[in-house]
Write an enzyme that holds these catalytic residues in place. Structure first.
Site, PDB file in Angstrom:
ATOM      1  N   THR B  13      34.948  47.294  41.632  1.00 22.54           N
ATOM      2  CA  THR B  13      34.663  46.294  42.652  1.00 22.54           C
ATOM      3  C   THR B  13      35.958  45.850  43.342  1.00 22.54           C
ATOM      4  O   THR B  13      37.033  46.343  43.013  1.00 22.54           O
ATOM      5  CB  THR B  13      33.879  45.110  42.020  1.00 22.54           C
ATOM      6  OG1 THR B  13      33.484  44.209  43.042  1.00 22.54           O
ATOM      7  CG2 THR B  13      34.710  44.359  40.990  1.00 22.54           C
ATOM      8  N   CYS B  14      35.841  44.919  44.276  1.00 23.67           N
ATOM      9  CA  CYS B  14      36.974  44.407  45.052  1.00 23.67           C
ATOM     10  C   CYS B  14      38.097  43.931  44.141  1.00 23.67           C
ATOM     11  O   CYS B  14      37.816  43.200  43.190  1.00 23.67           O
ATOM     12  CB  CYS B  14      36.503  43.261  45.939  1.00 23.67           C
ATOM     13  SG  CYS B  14      37.812  42.350  46.786  1.00 23.67           S
ATOM     14  N   PRO B  15      39.350  44.257  44.379  1.00 27.41           N
ATOM     15  CA  PRO B  15      39.884  45.079  45.479  1.00 27.41           C
ATOM     16  C   PRO B  15      40.201  46.505  45.046  1.00 27.41           C
ATOM     17  O   PRO B  15      40.925  47.203  45.730  1.00 27.41           O
ATOM     18  CB  PRO B  15      41.193  44.347  45.794  1.00 27.41           C
ATOM     19  CG  PRO B  15      41.704  43.922  44.437  1.00 27.41           C
ATOM     20  CD  PRO B  15      40.454  43.647  43.600  1.00 27.41           C
ATOM     21  N   VAL B  16      39.656  46.952  43.905  1.00 29.39           N
ATOM     22  CA  VAL B  16      40.098  48.213  43.295  1.00 29.39           C
ATOM     23  C   VAL B  16      39.908  49.455  44.190  1.00 29.39           C
ATOM     24  O   VAL B  16      40.838  50.258  44.311  1.00 29.39           O
ATOM     25  CB  VAL B  16      39.463  48.396  41.893  1.00 29.39           C
ATOM     26  CG1 VAL B  16      39.831  49.739  41.297  1.00 29.39           C
ATOM     27  CG2 VAL B  16      39.925  47.271  40.965  1.00 29.39           C
TER      28      VAL B  16
END
Lengths: 141, 83
Positions: B13-16
């Site tokens: 999920t964000c920011p991966v």
């Protein structure tokens, strides 16, 4: 680097959720091709001490740590990257982490207390102002 | 030699997804192709934004249900010098 390619973030808060937001924004901006400098000062600087990065309380509904415990569980369940990994990503992508010299003095923090492995440099307000003037995005968290 | 690299961010999920895409871009050479595979809905919109900001070439965006594959090409001539 042209205009609009730089972000400067002041991390004044030491709370878990605020430092998390700052790191997510920082790594996000680096990923979008910006140069990013994060200035850790006052309560934010506490988080640069060894083993302290994720040790702050929640800014709201901490409930003596119960709220934070629940938040950490939810973060884990949603597979959100841990703060220690995010700060490594931040470094790997070329982000700069600056520690405020004056805060160190008034709070009695020595360089030996801080994470040398992630800190790029130590500085004062002038460095921030100069960088902020060149930035299109500047945040105070 | 042109290389094709895969970046698997399924379940992230964000920011991966953005961060891993950026890491791969930094390591790539001109002409290389990067294939990002994920299922985070916002990243499907944001990776193409980053590709534009970074001055790269968006080759394709394919979707299969929730899953998406984004192909990015590192330009031979890096005009914007952002990498």
């Amino acid at each position: 680097m042209g205009e609009g390619d730089k972000a400067t973030i002041i991390v004044h808060s030491g709370e878990f959720d605020k430092v998390y937001s700052a790191l997510i924004i920082g790594t996000g901006a680096l990923s979008m091709g910006m140069d990013v400098s994060m200035y850790f000062t006052f309560w934010g600087l506490e988080r640069l001490k060894k083993n302290e990065l994720d040790k702050g309380p929640l800014s709201r509904m901490n409930f003596l740590g119960l709220g934070k415990w629940m938040m950490k569980r939810k973060l884990k369940k949603s597979n959100v990257r841990e703060m220690d990994d995010l700060i490594e990503d931040f470094n790997e992508l070329g982000g700069k982490i600056l520690a405020c010299d004056m805060t160190m003095e008034i709070m009695g923090v020595n360089k030996e207390d801080l994470r040398d492995d992630v800190i790029t440099d130590y500085c004062a307000v002038g460095t921030y102002v100069k960088e902020a003037k060149e930035s299109d995005v500047t945040l105070f968290i | 030699m042109v290389e094709s690299k895969k970046v698997d961010v399924l379940g992230e999920t964000c920011p991966v997804p953005l961060v891993e895409m950026r890491k791969a871009v930094r390591k790539a050479s001109p002409g290389d192709i990067i294939e990002v595979i994920g299922n985070h809905p916002e990243s499907k919109e944001e990776i193409p934004m980053a590709v534009e900001e970074l001055g790269l070439e968006l080759m394709s965006l394919d979707e299969d249900g929730d899953q998406w594959v984004i192909k990015i090409k590192i330009p031979e001539e890096d005009r914007r010098g952002r990498r």
